[in-house]
Design a protein around this motif. Sequence first.
Motif, mmCIF file in Angstrom:
data_model
loop_
_atom_site.group_PDB
_atom_site.id
_atom_site.type_symbol
_atom_site.label_atom_id
_atom_site.label_comp_id
_atom_site.label_asym_id
_atom_site.label_seq_id
_atom_site.Cartn_x
_atom_site.Cartn_y
_atom_site.Cartn_z
ATOM 1 N N GLU A 135 -13.004 53.589 30.919
ATOM 2 C CA GLU A 135 -12.211 54.230 29.982
ATOM 3 C C GLU A 135 -11.039 53.336 29.789
ATOM 4 N N ILE A 136 -10.645 52.866 28.402
ATOM 5 C CA ILE A 136 -9.514 51.973 28.370
ATOM 6 C C ILE A 136 -8.822 52.670 27.240
ATOM 7 N N THR A 137 -7.378 52.575 27.133
ATOM 8 C CA THR A 137 -6.539 53.006 26.108
ATOM 9 C C THR A 137 -6.218 51.977 25.284
ATOM 10 N N GLU A 138 -5.894 52.406 23.920
ATOM 11 C CA GLU A 138 -5.631 51.168 22.944
ATOM 12 C C GLU A 138 -4.395 50.521 23.092
ATOM 13 N N LYS A 161 -19.313 44.408 30.254
ATOM 14 C CA LYS A 161 -20.479 44.732 29.631
ATOM 15 C C LYS A 161 -21.794 44.036 29.972
ATOM 16 N N SER A 162 -21.340 42.812 30.499
ATOM 17 C CA SER A 162 -22.581 41.941 30.993
ATOM 18 C C SER A 162 -23.338 42.374 31.953
ATOM 19 N N ILE A 163 -22.634 43.193 33.161
ATOM 20 C CA ILE A 163 -23.277 43.765 34.340
ATOM 21 C C ILE A 163 -23.788 44.885 34.131
ATOM 22 N N GLY A 164 -23.605 45.877 32.959
ATOM 23 C CA GLY A 164 -24.152 47.023 32.443
ATOM 24 C C GLY A 164 -23.082 48.206 32.561
ATOM 25 N N ILE A 165 -21.870 47.836 32.829
ATOM 26 C CA ILE A 165 -20.961 49.075 32.554
ATOM 27 C C ILE A 165 -20.624 49.685 31.425
ATOM 28 N N SER A 166 -20.411 50.734 30.950
ATOM 29 C CA SER A 166 -20.351 51.348 29.632
ATOM 30 C C SER A 166 -18.781 51.325 29.546
ATOM 31 N N PHE A 197 -12.703 39.730 29.359
ATOM 32 C CA PHE A 197 -12.812 40.559 30.683
ATOM 33 C C PHE A 197 -13.663 41.838 30.359
ATOM 34 N N ILE A 198 -13.594 42.634 29.028
ATOM 35 C CA ILE A 198 -14.546 43.696 28.671
ATOM 36 C C ILE A 198 -16.073 43.010 28.425
ATOM 37 N N GLU A 199 -16.144 41.805 28.117
ATOM 38 C CA GLU A 199 -17.634 41.291 27.929
ATOM 39 C C GLU A 199 -18.087 41.034 29.205
ATOM 40 N N SER A 245 -10.068 46.946 13.587
ATOM 41 C CA SER A 245 -10.490 45.831 14.129
ATOM 42 C C SER A 245 -10.897 45.813 15.518
ATOM 43 N N TYR A 246 -10.204 46.777 16.433
ATOM 44 C CA TYR A 246 -10.760 47.108 17.842
ATOM 45 C C TYR A 246 -11.921 47.305 17.837
ATOM 46 N N LEU A 247 -12.491 48.242 16.996
ATOM 47 C CA LEU A 247 -13.888 48.789 17.188
ATOM 48 C C LEU A 247 -14.736 47.565 16.826
ATOM 49 N N THR A 248 -14.511 46.760 15.904
ATOM 50 C CA THR A 248 -15.224 45.639 15.527
ATOM 51 C C THR A 248 -15.428 44.540 16.384
ATOM 52 N N THR A 249 -14.336 44.369 17.012
ATOM 53 C CA THR A 249 -14.098 43.244 17.985
ATOM 54 C C THR A 249 -14.427 43.275 19.425
ATOM 55 N N PHE A 250 -14.197 44.629 19.864
ATOM 56 C CA PHE A 250 -14.411 45.038 21.248
ATOM 57 C C PHE A 250 -15.704 45.818 21.258
ATOM 58 N N PRO A 251 -16.642 45.388 22.147
ATOM 59 C CA PRO A 251 -17.813 46.220 22.180
ATOM 60 C C PRO A 251 -17.711 47.699 23.075
#
Length: 803
Positions: free
Chosen positions: A672-675, A693-698, A688-690, A712-718
């Motif tokens: 969980e990450i804050t804005e 995600k690449s190893i399967g973490i939600s 870092f977030i990608e 833009s955060y919601l569209t840029t960060f997965p």
Amino acid sequence: MSDRRDDMAERKRSAASRAGLYRPALFALGIGVLISLAAGYAVGQWENRVTRVEFESVAETQVIVMQNGISEYVSRLVALRTLFESANEEITRSEFETFSGRLFERHPGILRVAWMPRINRKERAEYEAAAIADGVSGYRIKALNAADRSIATAPQKDEYLPVFFSTEPKTSMSYGLDYSSDPERRATLERARDADVIAAMRGQLYEPRDGMRAGGVLLFVPVFAKGTSRDTTADRRRNLTGYIVGIFDLPTLLAAIRKTTAASPAVAINVYPPHAGDVTGPENRALPDFSSERQTLPSDVTSSGLAHWSAMLRIGDTDWPVLAAPATGGRLVARHDRTVAVLVAGFVGTIFLAVYLALASRNAFQLSLANQRVLELAQTDILTGLPNRAFFIDCLQEITSAPEGEAVFAILMLDLDRFKNVNDSLGHAAGDALLRQVAERLQSALHGRDVLARLGGDEFAIIQAEYEDQHAASIDLAQRISRLIAEPFQLPGHRVEIGTSIGIAVAPEHGSRQEELLKKADLALYRSKSAGRNCYTLYDDAMLAVLEARNTLEGDLRDAVARCQFEVHYQPFYDIQSGRRCGLEALVRWRHPKRGLVAPDQFIPLAEETGLIVPLGEWVIRQACDDATAWPADVKVAVNLSPVQFKEADLFDVIQSALAKSGLPPERLEVEITESVLLEQAADNLAFIERLKSIGISLALDDFGTGYSSLSYLTTFPFDKIKIDKSFIRTLTERHEGYAIISSVVTLARGLNMSVTAEGVETSEQLDMLRSLGVNFAQGYLLGRPAAIGRSPIYRILYPDAA
């Protein structure tokens, strides 16, 4: 015969009459010549005096400007010391290089800045290994041979002061050089430590050049452990942690200051080494460390008859003698042109002389105005046009040292909120434009007798005096300033909103000494920042108690991290439609040996501020992964990441290591990450977030809607999930707006293929409304309170089918 005698007598009378006719003219001619000579002599002497006064004024002004320039360089070394003494954890090499690089950017004359920690015999190997690990190849502590200036590996001794960080390339031989191995440098270091001063010594930097060696200055700034006493010499010797050392190329530094301030070429300046003796007498044979002309001044200017002026240039705690003289062929060398003009004009008349004197007087007045302007610039902030720190301190010193008793006045310390965001996002040019607009608004809020100054960066200060009720006047001023600064600023292409935090100290109630008042105003400013910013605080004695309590809590927190006095409690979250439990969120608790269980809101902010959140956060990640391996395979574990943790380069390795050691599949870990994390270094954070995600973490965006929410955060960060803050859930059944907001968030998330979790669900009515809105998951006291593993509520949640 008689006729002839009469003719002769007539001729004699005629001759005598002609002679008497020219006598007044000759007398007037003689008097005129004498007056002209006397006037010429007087004007010649006057020219000498005026030229000397003008020369001494220009020379004094130039030395003042040079002193202010050197003081500015020294103040930057002090700012670097503040970095070490205010840090809550050890400063890294990267932080040192970044901070010192910004401090001394575009400041010629500084050869290098270094950090020399105080290392004992046992720590030597550890520091040498750490430096090599940081990229300083072959680092070892070295000693300087005072006899032949050779460098060799330092012998074993109880204490070293080697160069550990430096702005030089990592291949430099200066790394590891123990300054205490040289007797002269060791004596200077001890002087700086024992007197708590910035100690200076002279050094030779280069080989002979044009028959001279370039003069250098080494400045040593003692650094003491944070929060320790330095009142006595024993305290300072005990609490010393190291030194900041700055090495200046004195000729280059002084030449740069003179060039920047457009120093007059009509004055030649020589700066001599310390202890050079009387630089104006025949006994002085020292070569100058700096000379503004190619030809240095005669060693004996007294006997040479050359006009001169001497002073001292203060660098650290050491004086460099300064000798000034009119430059050869310059305008401040008396030429006696006016004397010649007066001699010529004396034969024409006194009117011309009066006009000449009037013009000369006007020239002298214009020169006086120019000199006054130079002095004003030395105490003015160039960016905003406001008085600078030096002017502010002088004014405060004048008020506090007034002989007519204790003065009544207030000091307001101001710090702009969110100014760093403007600098980081829009650039320094926008930040400079914003500071100029802030200065204009602050000036509009003041009365004529108030003093406003820019102390540096985004810090301002005000001296407010001569009010009957100084308390009320200072609070009124703070309120007006808060309203003014809170109004939007219009920058080119951008509309910016900031705030200001204000600390107030009133004299004599809060003290009458300058240092005491500044300290208490700063303490009140700190309280304003801690209270949420964009507010003002009047100092009271309770703040000292709060500060002491905070320091105590910080010490306990450090012990707790070292002794692992923490527990991980877990709160479940459920599928809101099916009622199936989906996972548990890890929440850290502090089990204090005396206070018992300490709530997170009492220590998490302090842990983030001091940097202790980094080791604490790593422990929580490892513990949560270890605990989750014993749970059913369909139960996830969610872990919060602090914004401070994101600044750590090895965070990904920490998470990956925790998963590997525990054996927990990455698919069962939710981060969980804050804005607020997304505001800085967006590109690095996205990478870092990608990787996660690449190893399967939600990934879940926590506390959505309470910070700087941007689509833009919601569209840029997965992100996989959005967590709606409990403040919106609390108003769900009370206000229509809350219902509309949650409905919009659900619609938005569904369109972006994300799920939605509602936090803080406490009533069945809230749960029913969230279910009707299509929210995916829910957590809160209604569904389960946080509890430690092994307690019955958590056991029943993990194993609902158990008997």
